[in-house]
Motif scaffolding. Structure first.
Motif, PDB file in Angstrom:
ATOM      1  N   ASN A  75     -19.582  46.634  53.855  1.00 25.50           N
ATOM      2  CA  ASN A  75     -19.205  46.427  55.256  1.00 25.50           C
ATOM      3  C   ASN A  75     -19.250  44.943  55.612  1.00 25.50           C
ATOM      4  O   ASN A  75     -18.342  44.404  56.264  1.00 25.50           O
ATOM      5  N   GLU A  76     -20.334  44.289  55.155  1.00 25.77           N
ATOM      6  CA  GLU A  76     -20.475  42.858  55.420  1.00 25.77           C
ATOM      7  C   GLU A  76     -19.389  42.056  54.725  1.00 25.77           C
ATOM      8  O   GLU A  76     -18.796  41.137  55.321  1.00 25.77           O
ATOM      9  N   GLU A  77     -19.122  42.393  53.460  1.00 27.90           N
ATOM     10  CA  GLU A  77     -18.107  41.648  52.724  1.00 27.90           C
ATOM     11  C   GLU A  77     -16.714  41.887  53.303  1.00 27.90           C
ATOM     12  O   GLU A  77     -15.870  40.986  53.300  1.00 27.90           O
ATOM     13  N   GLY A  78     -16.464  43.088  53.809  1.00 26.58           N
ATOM     14  CA  GLY A  78     -15.180  43.363  54.450  1.00 26.58           C
ATOM     15  C   GLY A  78     -14.992  42.527  55.702  1.00 26.58           C
ATOM     16  O   GLY A  78     -13.901  41.992  55.957  1.00 26.58           O
ATOM     17  N   ALA A  79     -16.077  42.411  56.490  1.00 26.81           N
ATOM     18  CA  ALA A  79     -16.015  41.571  57.689  1.00 26.81           C
ATOM     19  C   ALA A  79     -15.829  40.104  57.310  1.00 26.81           C
ATOM     20  O   ALA A  79     -15.068  39.369  57.960  1.00 26.81           O
ATOM     21  N   ASN A  80     -16.518  39.680  56.227  1.00 25.37           N
ATOM     22  CA  ASN A  80     -16.358  38.304  55.755  1.00 25.37           C
ATOM     23  C   ASN A  80     -14.914  38.029  55.339  1.00 25.37           C
ATOM     24  O   ASN A  80     -14.374  36.939  55.580  1.00 25.37           O
TER      25      ASN A  80
END
Length: 283
Positions: free
Chosen positions: A249-254
């Motif tokens: 989720n974090e990497e997708g937002a990044n």
């Protein structure tokens, strides 16, 4: 780059170019994390987490091998237990023949029953010989031992000792005699001899129950350690994952943010270059 190529960039262009290069580097790293699902893929990414996770996974693999060995030990004990159950049934059959001989009225009938009794004892020997698993037979003798190792180093272990399940072996202590062993001098049933055989059969049954209890205890111990090892493997794998896996989720937002930054950086670099392009208007 300016020194090697002889091209001079304005400070604004240089700052925007540097920012865009950093954004592209971060974007490439994020794409790799999304593709692999890992934020630490090598010692370069994070030496401490990488080698700690590697240690967890190596120990997990070692324990998985031990777990397979435990499964084989369970099958070995199960094979021995199958033999014990069959021998117990044969002892009951032999006792039934002896009890029938007590009430037999003719020498022929007594000798027939005794012949069947000896055949049953012979079958006890054969069952004991056939109760091995992968070349190990716990019903062969007390000299047979099997060691089960539980931890990755082999320091935690259980040694299982076999027993002699032969009819005339040390555990059962059943014996046979001549052809007319159950016939008295008067041609009738020799009740003392037959009752002695029955008593030995009862003793053999009790001895088998004792050995079966030992097998059951060993089997229970191995099963408990199997469950414990399975839990440890899961714990180690989870620990390694926590150290190296990426938060998708974090990497997708990044990724979304970096793509936006990349687009803005390209636009900013284009704007910064317009001041240099204005020189062309002088010609």
């Amino acid at each position: 780059m300016a020194a090697s190529s002889g091209i001079t960039l304005t400070s604004g262009m240089r700052a925007n170019l540097y920012s865009l290069q950093n954004t592209n580097s971060l974007l490439e790293r994020t794409q790799k994390r999304l593709a692999t699902g890992q934020r630490v893929q090598s010692a370069v990414d994070d030496p401490v987490n990488y080698f700690t996770a590697l240690g967890h996974r190596q120990r997990s693999q070692d324990l998985a091998s031990r777990k397979d060995e435990m499964s084989e030990s369970v099958q070995l004990i199960s094979a021995a237990n199958e033999g014990v159950e069959s021998i117990t049934a044969l002892i009951a059959s032999a006792k039934s023949l002896a009890q029938s001989a007590l009430s037999a009225s003719t020498t022929t009938e007594i000798n027939t029953l005794y012949s069947q009794y000896k055949e049953v004892l012979n079958q006890i020997d054969q069952v004991g010989e056939d109760s091995g698993y992968k070349g190990v037979n716990l019903l062969d003798s007390t000299a047979i031992t099997h060691t089960v190792k539980f931890d990755e180093n082999g320091d935690s272990l259980l040694t299982i000792t076999g027993f002699d399940a032969a009819a005339q072996g040390a555990t059962l202590s059943l014996s046979t005699h001549g052809t007319n062993a159950w016939v008295s001098a008067g041609g009738t049933a020799d009740k003392a001899e037959i009752n002695s055989a029955i008593s030995k059969l009862d003793g053999a049954r009790s001895a088998l129950r004792t050995e079966a209890q030992k097998l059951s205890t060993n089997l229970s111990t191995i099963t408990i350690r199997q469950d414990f090892t399975k839990g440890m493997i899961n714990t180690l794998e989870d620990g390694a994952a926590e150290l190296t896996n990426a938060d998708m989720n974090e990497e997708g937002a990044n990724m979304l943010m970096l793509q936006t930054r990349q687009s803005l950086g390209t636009t900013s670099l284009s704007l910064a270059s317009q001041s240099a392009q204005s020189v062309l208007r002088l010609f």
